[in-house]
Design a protein around this motif. Structure first.
Motif, short mmCIF file in Angstrom:
data_model
loop_
_atom_site.label_atom_id
_atom_site.label_comp_id
_atom_site.label_asym_id
_atom_site.label_seq_id
_atom_site.Cartn_x
_atom_site.Cartn_y
_atom_site.Cartn_z
N UNK A 166 -3.49 -3.68 -2.75
CA UNK A 166 -3.78 -3.19 -4.10
C UNK A 166 -4.60 -4.26 -4.81
N UNK A 167 -5.90 -4.02 -4.91
CA UNK A 167 -6.82 -4.99 -5.52
C UNK A 167 -7.78 -4.24 -6.44
N UNK A 168 -7.20 -3.50 -7.37
CA UNK A 168 -7.97 -2.61 -8.23
C UNK A 168 -8.19 -3.18 -9.63
N UNK A 172 -4.79 -1.91 -11.61
CA UNK A 172 -3.64 -2.09 -10.71
C UNK A 172 -2.35 -1.56 -11.31
N UNK A 173 -2.22 -1.62 -12.63
CA UNK A 173 -1.01 -1.11 -13.26
C UNK A 173 -0.85 0.38 -13.05
N UNK A 174 -1.88 1.15 -13.41
CA UNK A 174 -1.79 2.61 -13.28
C UNK A 174 -1.79 3.05 -11.83
N UNK A 175 -2.58 2.39 -10.98
CA UNK A 175 -2.59 2.76 -9.57
C UNK A 175 -1.28 2.36 -8.91
N UNK A 227 -0.81 -12.71 -5.95
CA UNK A 227 -1.37 -12.69 -4.60
C UNK A 227 -0.21 -12.73 -3.62
N UNK A 228 0.00 -11.64 -2.88
CA UNK A 228 1.07 -11.63 -1.91
C UNK A 228 1.71 -10.25 -1.77
N UNK A 229 2.84 -10.22 -1.09
CA UNK A 229 3.53 -8.95 -0.82
C UNK A 229 4.17 -8.40 -2.08
N UNK A 230 4.07 -7.08 -2.24
CA UNK A 230 4.67 -6.43 -3.40
C UNK A 230 6.18 -6.33 -3.25
N UNK A 231 6.85 -6.26 -4.37
CA UNK A 231 8.30 -6.05 -4.37
C UNK A 231 8.59 -4.60 -3.95
N UNK A 232 9.59 -4.41 -3.10
CA UNK A 232 10.13 -3.10 -2.72
C UNK A 232 9.34 -2.41 -1.61
N UNK A 284 4.84 -3.00 3.13
CA UNK A 284 3.48 -3.03 3.67
C UNK A 284 2.42 -2.96 2.58
N UNK A 285 2.81 -3.23 1.34
CA UNK A 285 1.85 -3.24 0.23
C UNK A 285 1.68 -4.68 -0.25
N UNK A 286 0.42 -5.08 -0.39
CA UNK A 286 0.07 -6.42 -0.82
C UNK A 286 -0.77 -6.32 -2.08
N UNK A 287 -0.67 -7.33 -2.93
CA UNK A 287 -1.36 -7.29 -4.23
C UNK A 287 -2.30 -8.48 -4.34
#
Length: 299
Positions: A135-137, A141-144, A248-253, A256-259
């Motif tokens: 997720x690099x929008x 990034x909040x709404x997506x 920068x890193x893995x998302x909570x919960x 397989x989603x990274x931010x």
């Protein structure tokens, strides 16, 4: 690290993108401001960022384009500037040569989740399956993120820029009017004047008062023409995190989603090192810099 990477890319890019490592002069109008600027320079020196302290006379001698009242500057010789769109185009070309594929106009509208991961992205171009999702929008990034079931605390901070015709004297390096929060970047045939940070979410409307304030502030210290046409003003949204640090890193919960977001006004400037760090984390390689301050799950 990122500026070094941009410099290396500029040497590989066939058409170039106006990259020049000419440094940045942060200009101050008050003794208090200059003292704060020097204190900041001492802080970043601890992290390997060199600087020089210039008197008002030294600044005028080196940058005749500065004409207004000022008391001195802090000069960062390793800083650089470039043409933003050609730089991103050069980066995209390099990614394609490495095997990346771009699907433009393919809006993500939702996702299918299962077992703590994103299984399929729902897009305007059809379903997309992926082992990992980044997720690099930017400011979106909040709404997506909400469409993926995530809370990403990133808010859009609006800024404006004007591209003015070149005129003499033309700055030879980037100039930051520190106490007015206005950035000046010289290009071969133009001068880019940028400023303001307005926390607005995803609102891209134009506030004419803020645009006028940028012009007035720049003219107070620079040799700019009268009657500047502001009809071609550009505006954009910078992704701002609550503590001013990128995520920068893995998302909570979702495993397989990274931010990669929240870089505020240094997105282009810090993009390459962000990409390298994220790639290292995703592939399980030892990170080349400490990822702890950037962990997305700190919120």
């Amino acid at each position: 690290r990122s500026v070094d990477a941009w410099e290396a890319l500029s040497l590989r890019a066939p058409a170039g993108f106006g990259f020049e490592r000419a440094g940045l002069a942060a200009v101050y109008e008050s003794a208090h401001g200059l003292a704060a600027g020097r204190a900041q320079a001492e802080l970043v020196a601890r992290f390997g960022v060199p600087s020089e302290s210039w008197t008002a006379e030294e600044l005028r001698a080196r940058e005749p384009a500065v004409v207004g009242p000022q008391v001195g500057a802090v000069f960062y010789p390793r800083d650089a500037h470039c043409e933003p769109y050609p730089a991103v185009r050069a980066l995209a070309d390099e990614a394609e040569r490495a095997g990346a594929r771009f699907a433009e106009g393919c809006e993500v509208v939702g996702a299918e989740l299962g077992d703590g991961a994103v299984r399929t992205l729902t897009t305007r171009g059809g379903p997309v399956e992926a082992r990992d999702v980044v997720l690099a929008a930017g400011a979106w990034c909040g709404s997506l993120g909400r469409r993926l079931g995530l809370r990403v605390p990133v808010l859009g901070g609006k800024g404006y820029s004007l591209v003015l015709p070149r005129r003499e004297p033309h700055p030879s390096r980037s100039i930051y009017l520190a106490e007015r929060k206005i950035a000046i970047n010289p290009h071969a045939d133009a001068l880019r004047v940028s400023g303001t940070l307005e926390l607005v979410g995803e609102d891209l409307s134009i506030d004419a008062r803020r645009v006028s304030a940028i012009v007035r502030g720049a003219r107070a210290l620079l040799a700019l023409p009268d009657g500047i046409d502001t009809s071609g003003v550009w505006r954009g949204l910078r992704p701002c995190a609550p503590d001013g640090m990128p995520l920068i890193g893995r998302a909570r919960r979702l495993g397989n989603v990274w931010i990669a977001s929240g870089h505020q006004m240094t997105g282009l400037k810090t993009a390459p090192a962000t990409g390298v760090l994220l790639a290292e984390l995703m592939s399980g390689e030892p990170p080349s810099l400490d990822p702890e301050p950037f962990r997305p799950d700190r919120f």
